[in-house]
Design an enzyme around this catalytic site. Structure first.
Site, short mmCIF file in Angstrom:
data_model
loop_
_atom_site.label_atom_id
_atom_site.label_comp_id
_atom_site.label_asym_id
_atom_site.label_seq_id
_atom_site.Cartn_x
_atom_site.Cartn_y
_atom_site.Cartn_z
N GLU A 27 0.83 -1.22 0.00
CA GLU A 27 0.00 0.00 0.00
C GLU A 27 0.86 1.27 0.00
O GLU A 27 2.07 1.21 0.24
CB GLU A 27 -0.94 -0.01 1.21
CG GLU A 27 -0.21 -0.14 2.52
CD GLU A 27 -0.87 0.63 3.64
OE1 GLU A 27 -1.06 1.84 3.46
OE2 GLU A 27 -1.15 0.03 4.68
N VAL A 109 -5.83 0.16 2.70
CA VAL A 109 -5.97 -1.30 2.52
C VAL A 109 -7.06 -1.60 1.50
O VAL A 109 -6.88 -2.41 0.58
CB VAL A 109 -6.26 -1.98 3.88
CG1 VAL A 109 -6.69 -3.44 3.68
CG2 VAL A 109 -5.03 -1.91 4.79
N ASP A 141 -18.40 4.60 13.03
CA ASP A 141 -17.09 4.74 12.38
C ASP A 141 -16.47 3.35 12.21
O ASP A 141 -15.86 2.80 13.13
CB ASP A 141 -16.19 5.65 13.22
CG ASP A 141 -14.93 6.06 12.46
OD1 ASP A 141 -14.65 5.48 11.39
OD2 ASP A 141 -14.20 6.96 12.94
N SER A 143 -14.16 1.07 9.43
CA SER A 143 -13.29 1.20 8.25
C SER A 143 -13.84 0.44 7.05
O SER A 143 -14.34 -0.68 7.17
CB SER A 143 -11.89 0.67 8.58
OG SER A 143 -11.10 0.59 7.41
N ALA A 144 -13.68 1.06 5.88
CA ALA A 144 -14.07 0.39 4.62
C ALA A 144 -13.19 -0.82 4.34
O ALA A 144 -13.54 -1.66 3.50
CB ALA A 144 -13.98 1.38 3.46
N ASP A 145 -12.05 -0.94 5.04
CA ASP A 145 -11.17 -2.11 4.86
C ASP A 145 -11.95 -3.41 5.14
O ASP A 145 -11.75 -4.42 4.46
CB ASP A 145 -9.98 -2.07 5.83
CG ASP A 145 -9.03 -0.90 5.58
OD1 ASP A 145 -9.20 -0.20 4.56
OD2 ASP A 145 -8.12 -0.69 6.41
N LYS A 162 -5.15 -2.46 14.08
CA LYS A 162 -4.48 -1.44 14.90
C LYS A 162 -5.15 -1.38 16.27
O LYS A 162 -6.38 -1.38 16.37
CB LYS A 162 -4.53 -0.08 14.22
CG LYS A 162 -3.79 -0.05 12.89
CD LYS A 162 -3.76 1.33 12.29
CE LYS A 162 -3.02 1.34 10.97
NZ LYS A 162 -3.84 0.95 9.83
#
Length: 307
Positions: A27, A109, A141, A143-145, A162
């Site tokens: 990435e 990602v 909230d 993540s789109a990951d 994380k």
């Protein structure tokens, strides 16, 4: 290998893919948003070198001048590193406008997975994935990951999610999306800066050949979505859980007071944690990325043998 009109595959990567040789996607948010220049460029080039040393061709992925790039030149990596956070952090939702306007984008990602799959690259090494943020039951909230892992057929090798995230809810979300969470040599989900989290993984696999066989079976069955391989940070670079957790709590409290949200959240928290820990967290971050690059390359080499 896809001949998408928006996609440029670097000659070396194109040749490796055409010959069925192992390729590892990397990435670019780590270059532009993950650390300062020139450390970001040095780290990116080291990661590429480690992939080569472990038998695969690296393909760092970004959007430059509106072109989706699978494989960057040294000059392009230098350009992203110097531009830093002036480059848009690009997730799936950003790609149509970035591409149509001829902009630059540093790939998260999610976008790295999208472009890797377009190019025909099946293995991707990163630091840690995004996930469900703490307090997501009120902020939403997430993540789109995680959504991408549920849709896109790429194996992601990381050091866990994380530890700024809600790890329990992140695992629940991945289960809902049907994403296998594999512990490499561990029964416990690693938490990025530390080797342990208190949460279990779905399966433990102990060799790159086992990882490749599982992913090959997934592809062979036509099952949608990716696979998450969580590879613990090497013991020598693992941080004291109490120290890092205190730093994370402090950084999250600071971000709340400042009203930081959305795509600014993770870069802010990582930078703040680095300041609180006197740079130790950045050193750990770099080491875990190197460790993941080596495992991803070894796994890509095993996957290539399976055809």
């Amino acid at each position: 290998m896809n001949m998408n009109q928006y996609l440029d595959i670097a000659p070396e990567v194109r040749e490796a893919l055409a010959q069925g040789k192992p390729v590892v996607a990397l990435e670019s948010t780590i270059i532009s948003h993950g650390m300062p220049y020139p450390q970001n460029v040095e780290t990116a080039l080291n990661v590429e070198r480690i992939v080569r040393e472990n038998g695969a061709t690296p393909a760092t992925i970004a959007v430059i001048g509106g072109r989706l790039k699978a494989g960057l030149s040294r000059e392009e990596i230098e350009y992203l590193g110097k531009s830093g956070s002036a480059v848009t952090k690009a997730s799936r939702r950003d790609l149509p406008v970035i591409v149509s306007r001829g902009m630059d984008g540093a790939c998260t990602v999610a976008t790295t997975m999208i472009i890797a799959e377009m190019a025909g690259i099946r293995v991707f090494a990163t630091g840690g994935i995004g996930g469900v943020h703490r307090g997501a039951e009120t902020t939403m909230d997430i993540s789109a990951d995680l959504e991408e892992l549920g849709m896109t057929g790429v194996m992601v090798v990381c050091a866990g999610a994380k530890s700024i995230l809600d790890l329990g809810l992140t695992l629940e979300y991945l289960e809902t999306k049907g994403v296998p969470v594999i512990g490499y040599g561990t029964d416990e989900l690693p938490a990025f800066y530390t080797r342990k989290s208190g949460f279990g993984v779905d399966y433990r696999l102990d060799t790159p050949a086992e990882l490749a066989a599982a992913f090959h079976a997934k592809l062979g069955m036509g099952l949608k979505g990716g696979m998450l391989v969580t590879n613990p940070i090497p013991e020598a670079y693992s941080m004291d859980p109490d120290v890092i957790n205190r730093a994370i709590d402090e950084a999250i409290e600071d971000s709340r007071k400042l009203g930081i949200h959305g795509k600014q959240t993770t870069p802010y928290l990582l930078a703040r944690i680095k300041d609180i820990t006197g740079g130790d967290s950045l050193d750990s971050n770099i080491r875990l990325v190197y460790n993941n690059a080596a495992l991803a390359a070894q796994t890509a080499a095993e996957l290539a043998k399976l055809g």
